[in-house]
Design a protein around this motif. Structure first.
Motif, PDB file in Angstrom:
ATOM      1  N   GLU A  73       1.090  -1.258   0.398  1.00  0.00           N
ATOM      2  CA  GLU A  73       0.435  -0.278   0.098  1.00  0.00           C
ATOM      3  C   GLU A  73       1.078   1.286   0.126  1.00  0.00           C
ATOM      4  O   GLU A  73       0.493   1.785  -0.846  1.00  0.00           O
ATOM      5  CB  GLU A  73      -0.705   0.114   1.346  1.00  0.00           C
ATOM      6  CG  GLU A  73      -2.389  -1.166   1.327  1.00  0.00           C
ATOM      7  CD  GLU A  73      -1.736  -2.225   1.674  1.00  0.00           C
ATOM      8  OE1 GLU A  73      -0.487  -2.684   2.278  1.00  0.00           O
ATOM      9  OE2 GLU A  73      -2.037  -3.496   1.632  1.00  0.00           O
ATOM     10  N   SER A  77       0.803   3.187  -3.676  1.00  0.00           N
ATOM     11  CA  SER A  77      -0.770   3.255  -4.176  1.00  0.00           C
ATOM     12  C   SER A  77      -0.662   4.284  -4.958  1.00  0.00           C
ATOM     13  O   SER A  77      -1.913   4.521  -5.545  1.00  0.00           O
ATOM     14  CB  SER A  77      -0.997   4.280  -2.643  1.00  0.00           C
ATOM     15  OG  SER A  77       0.255   5.014  -1.793  1.00  0.00           O
ATOM     16  N   VAL A 134       0.075  -7.291 -14.784  1.00  0.00           N
ATOM     17  CA  VAL A 134      -0.192  -7.599 -14.061  1.00  0.00           C
ATOM     18  C   VAL A 134       0.587  -6.682 -12.883  1.00  0.00           C
ATOM     19  O   VAL A 134       1.968  -7.021 -12.943  1.00  0.00           O
ATOM     20  CB  VAL A 134      -0.294  -9.112 -12.781  1.00  0.00           C
ATOM     21  CG1 VAL A 134      -0.171  -9.020 -11.198  1.00  0.00           C
ATOM     22  CG2 VAL A 134      -0.372 -10.168 -13.580  1.00  0.00           C
ATOM     23  N   PRO A 136       0.712  -3.898  -9.738  1.00  0.00           N
ATOM     24  CA  PRO A 136       0.304  -2.965  -8.409  1.00  0.00           C
ATOM     25  C   PRO A 136      -0.355  -1.669  -8.634  1.00  0.00           C
ATOM     26  O   PRO A 136      -1.124  -1.476  -6.822  1.00  0.00           O
ATOM     27  CB  PRO A 136       1.675  -3.243  -7.589  1.00  0.00           C
ATOM     28  CG  PRO A 136       3.055  -3.421  -8.657  1.00  0.00           C
ATOM     29  CD  PRO A 136       2.466  -3.592  -9.563  1.00  0.00           C
ATOM     30  N   THR A 138      -1.836   1.140  -8.502  1.00  0.00           N
ATOM     31  CA  THR A 138      -3.287   1.654  -8.560  1.00  0.00           C
ATOM     32  C   THR A 138      -3.204   3.015 -10.585  1.00  0.00           C
ATOM     33  O   THR A 138      -3.650   2.894 -10.959  1.00  0.00           O
ATOM     34  CB  THR A 138      -4.622   2.072  -7.901  1.00  0.00           C
ATOM     35  OG1 THR A 138      -4.822   1.192  -6.446  1.00  0.00           O
ATOM     36  CG2 THR A 138      -5.378   2.198  -8.000  1.00  0.00           C
ATOM     37  N   VAL A 152      -4.096  -5.991 -14.661  1.00  0.00           N
ATOM     38  CA  VAL A 152      -4.557  -6.579 -13.459  1.00  0.00           C
ATOM     39  C   VAL A 152      -4.159  -5.861 -12.706  1.00  0.00           C
ATOM     40  O   VAL A 152      -2.914  -5.552 -12.802  1.00  0.00           O
ATOM     41  CB  VAL A 152      -4.918  -8.122 -13.252  1.00  0.00           C
ATOM     42  CG1 VAL A 152      -5.164  -8.522 -12.029  1.00  0.00           C
ATOM     43  CG2 VAL A 152      -5.294  -9.081 -14.458  1.00  0.00           C
ATOM     44  N   ASN A 153      -5.148  -5.198 -11.461  1.00  0.00           N
ATOM     45  CA  ASN A 153      -4.431  -4.478 -10.806  1.00  0.00           C
ATOM     46  C   ASN A 153      -4.248  -4.812  -8.870  1.00  0.00           C
ATOM     47  O   ASN A 153      -5.076  -5.201  -8.378  1.00  0.00           O
ATOM     48  CB  ASN A 153      -4.860  -3.330 -10.027  1.00  0.00           C
ATOM     49  CG  ASN A 153      -4.872  -1.921  -9.426  1.00  0.00           C
ATOM     50  OD1 ASN A 153      -5.132  -1.273  -8.619  1.00  0.00           O
ATOM     51  ND2 ASN A 153      -3.317  -2.320  -9.630  1.00  0.00           N
ATOM     52  N   SER A 154      -2.869  -5.607  -9.305  1.00  0.00           N
ATOM     53  CA  SER A 154      -2.649  -6.685  -8.154  1.00  0.00           C
ATOM     54  C   SER A 154      -1.125  -6.906  -8.087  1.00  0.00           C
ATOM     55  O   SER A 154      -0.150  -6.244  -8.555  1.00  0.00           O
ATOM     56  CB  SER A 154      -3.058  -7.741  -8.309  1.00  0.00           C
ATOM     57  OG  SER A 154      -3.240  -8.583  -7.304  1.00  0.00           O
TER      58      SER A 154
END
Length: 154
Positions: A73, A77, A134, A136, A138, A152-154
């Motif tokens: 995070e 972020s 993929v 991470p 956002t 894919v936001n992960s």
């Protein structure tokens, strides 16, 4: 440093690959700001984390890894790095080269891990492949989608 090691930073106690308990410090750079997180103003508070590289002493492993892990995070972020436009041509040439070299076909699947704004994935897509990025971060995943890449936001 104990106040710093809270929910945002975790200290590993064993190898992340083989779970061996003996880790030896290889390089300790002290506290460091996160990549791409420099502040515009010297009065702004800057998040810093320990930057220490440790080596697993299991002779079958010997993985070098960071001793302290910052929560995703905090790291992702609002990530600031974006693949530069000059890399677009490089990614297109690389995709074409590997497409031919590996005898890939239209419809094959290309998965990019941490593909940023999706330039490499887009190059494979333009060759007729299916693509997944993929990503991470956002804000970066949003840009990848805007570039026409399934993300894919992960």
């Amino acid at each position: 440093m104990s106040d710093l090691l809270c929910s945002d930073i975790t200290e590993i106690r064993e190898c992340q690959l083989c779970s061996h308990k003996e880790l030896t410090t290889y390089l300790d750079l002290g506290l460091s700001p996160l990549a791409n997180s420099l502040k515009d103003n010297k009065n702004q508070e800057e998040f810093q984390a320990p930057l220490e590289v440790v080596k697993c002493e299991n002779k079958k492993c010997e993985l070098f890894q960071l001793k302290h892990l910052v929560s995703p995070e905090i790291l992702f972020s609002n990530y600031n790095y974006r693949s530069s436009i000059p890399l677009k041509k490089h990614f297109e040439e690389y995709a074409k080269h590997t497409f031919d070299l590996l005898k890939l076909k239209k419809g094959d699947l290309m998965v990019g891990i941490g593909g940023n704004i999706g330039q490499l994935e887009k190059a494979y897509k333009d060759l007729g492949m299916r693509e997944v990025n993929v990503e991470p971060a956002t804000n970066i995943a949003f840009e990848s989608r805007k570039n026409g890449v399934f993300t894919v936001n992960s």
